[in-house]
Write an enzyme that holds these catalytic residues in place. Sequence first.
Site, mmCIF file in Angstrom:
data_model
loop_
_atom_site.group_PDB
_atom_site.id
_atom_site.type_symbol
_atom_site.label_atom_id
_atom_site.label_comp_id
_atom_site.label_asym_id
_atom_site.label_seq_id
_atom_site.Cartn_x
_atom_site.Cartn_y
_atom_site.Cartn_z
ATOM 1 N N LYS A 81 47.466 37.231 37.393
ATOM 2 C CA LYS A 81 47.561 36.871 38.162
ATOM 3 C C LYS A 81 46.854 35.676 39.152
ATOM 4 C CE LYS A 81 42.303 37.138 40.589
ATOM 5 N NZ LYS A 81 40.329 37.573 39.953
ATOM 6 N N SER A 156 38.107 40.590 43.122
ATOM 7 C CA SER A 156 39.172 40.240 43.980
ATOM 8 C C SER A 156 40.593 39.607 42.923
ATOM 9 C CB SER A 156 39.461 38.231 43.521
ATOM 10 O OG SER A 156 39.106 37.898 41.934
ATOM 11 N N SER A 180 35.417 40.468 39.021
ATOM 12 C CA SER A 180 36.477 40.765 39.534
ATOM 13 C C SER A 180 37.613 41.535 39.020
ATOM 14 C CB SER A 180 36.890 39.475 40.392
ATOM 15 O OG SER A 180 36.487 39.245 41.661
HETATM 16 N N1 GLN Z 1 33.495 40.086 44.507
HETATM 17 C C1 GLN Z 1 32.816 38.657 43.777
HETATM 18 C C2 GLN Z 1 32.533 37.683 44.864
HETATM 19 O O1 GLN Z 1 33.009 37.741 45.780
HETATM 20 C C3 GLN Z 1 33.422 38.101 41.484
HETATM 21 C C4 GLN Z 1 34.223 37.473 42.226
HETATM 22 C C5 GLN Z 1 35.258 37.578 41.069
HETATM 23 O O2 GLN Z 1 34.801 37.826 40.267
HETATM 24 N N2 GLN Z 1 36.059 36.174 41.376
HETATM 25 O O3 GLN Z 1 32.357 37.026 44.258
#
Ligand code: GLN
Length: 509
Positions: A81, A156, A180
């Site tokens: 990632k 994400s 994410s």
């Molecule tokens: N979707 C969540 C957010 O927007 C989680 C993001 C993440 O885990 N990096 O914060």
Amino acid sequence: MPTDLTRATASALADALAAGTVSSVEVTQAHLDRIAAVDGQVHSYLHVDTEGAIGQARAVDERRRAGESLGALAGVPIAVKDVMTTTGLPTTCGSKMLEGWVPPYDATVVTKLREAGLPILGKTNMDEFAMGSSTEHSAYGPSRNPWDLERIPGGSGGGSSSVLASFQAPLATGTDTGGSIRQPAAVTATVGTKPTYGGVSRYGLVALASSLDQAGPCGRTVLDTALLHAVMGGHDPMDSTSIEAPVPPVVEAARNADVKGMRIGVVKELGGEGYQPGVRARFDESVVLLEELGAEVVEVSCPNFDYALAAYYLILPSEASSNLAKFDAMRYGLRVLPDGVDDPSAEQVMAATRDAGFGPEVKRRIILGTYALSSGYYDAYYGSAQKVRALIARDFNNAYEKVDVLVSPTAPTTAFRLGDKLEDPMAMYLNDIATIPANLAGVPGMSIPSGLADEDGLPAGIQILAPATKDERLYSVGAALEAALVDRWGGPILDRAPVLGDTAAVKGA
Ligand code: GLN
């Protein structure tokens, strides 16, 4: 072992590599060919490192030939990632702010991958600074869900989930601040674990919210994910919140999966209103399967989970606004001079840079966080959110007095259409309603595929949660349930995904 090496599991590849029936160069090249064939449709990668990956593969092959004893995953390629720093490889975190930045150091996780001999295929796409649930906030355009290219692959870490679901890598890394790793796994029929907070080093991750961020493994099977977890995890003196203990016995747990006599709690608050019927149905079936496997299933109430999302969207922006303050146009990254200003001040350069470098979601959260932390509001917002966080941790503790693990649907819906929630941040945030409590409490969680929803034929996920440092329980339950589900569906659920490259199956291609 499938003839197409990209269809093999990481553990099958590892066995074949150890037996010498295939070389890492062959495996790595097969994946690079696959990337060349399909990534134009999926856009999982922000950067592919063809030469580097082949070079690393050749080096592992040589070490093996020389008789060196190698790690379990040596020679199995991986996608990383883009939130993780990589020496000599661009690291953008999905942002224009870091476009062109080539870090001078490796994240600890990346160092561990290199030492274990996993060739790095490239860097995967993500929502900018890991803020989002769809990859649509990536400054470089979204990744697509291999199940339906008009839909989101989660976020994400949608680059890492789609890379696995389109067979462009057998393994990938992720980070999970609010879901994410788990939500992208759920919507693509792949597997992902958020380890216990502190179980995997955060050194070299571009920080989003430091008290919530956790790196973790992504795979197509529970065993593959465990093998990667064992490589990534462990104490790191470079991370002050790293746990001083060995990695929990996750691989043993995945290999000897057994839920007989285990007490499993269904979280009452995660699964009611707002959950898609097909997601709920697959979840209920999974719970029945667990009972049939000998687990004792009870309903457990965690009343404060109802406030998790609200607390998260104060704590995360607060920490993010502080972490992102380093992008000041002075030290590294983007630097934009304001239009029509002679001799601009540092503040003017900073403002112009942030205006150009950050996307709308990042700006939204910086503003929210700065406000929540401002004097006069700090106690009312950030302070209250921290109290809720303590209550959520207490809910977990109470629950774990009665049960060994908790389960819920991972995400309330299957993959939504690209563009559907872009203009409605609240709707986007709600997709993480079931994953966020684990981050607030620092406990480990995993998502595995639970089947396909009846209404749309798209993957749904089941989330397994365990007490802090008991990550191995995720793998016992995950692997046992995975085997039962493979039986029920007549094979891995991901095998039902349309075959990309077969243009007839590709919508809009
Ligand atoms: N979707 C969540 C957010 O927007 C989680 C993001 C993440 O885990 N990096 O914060």
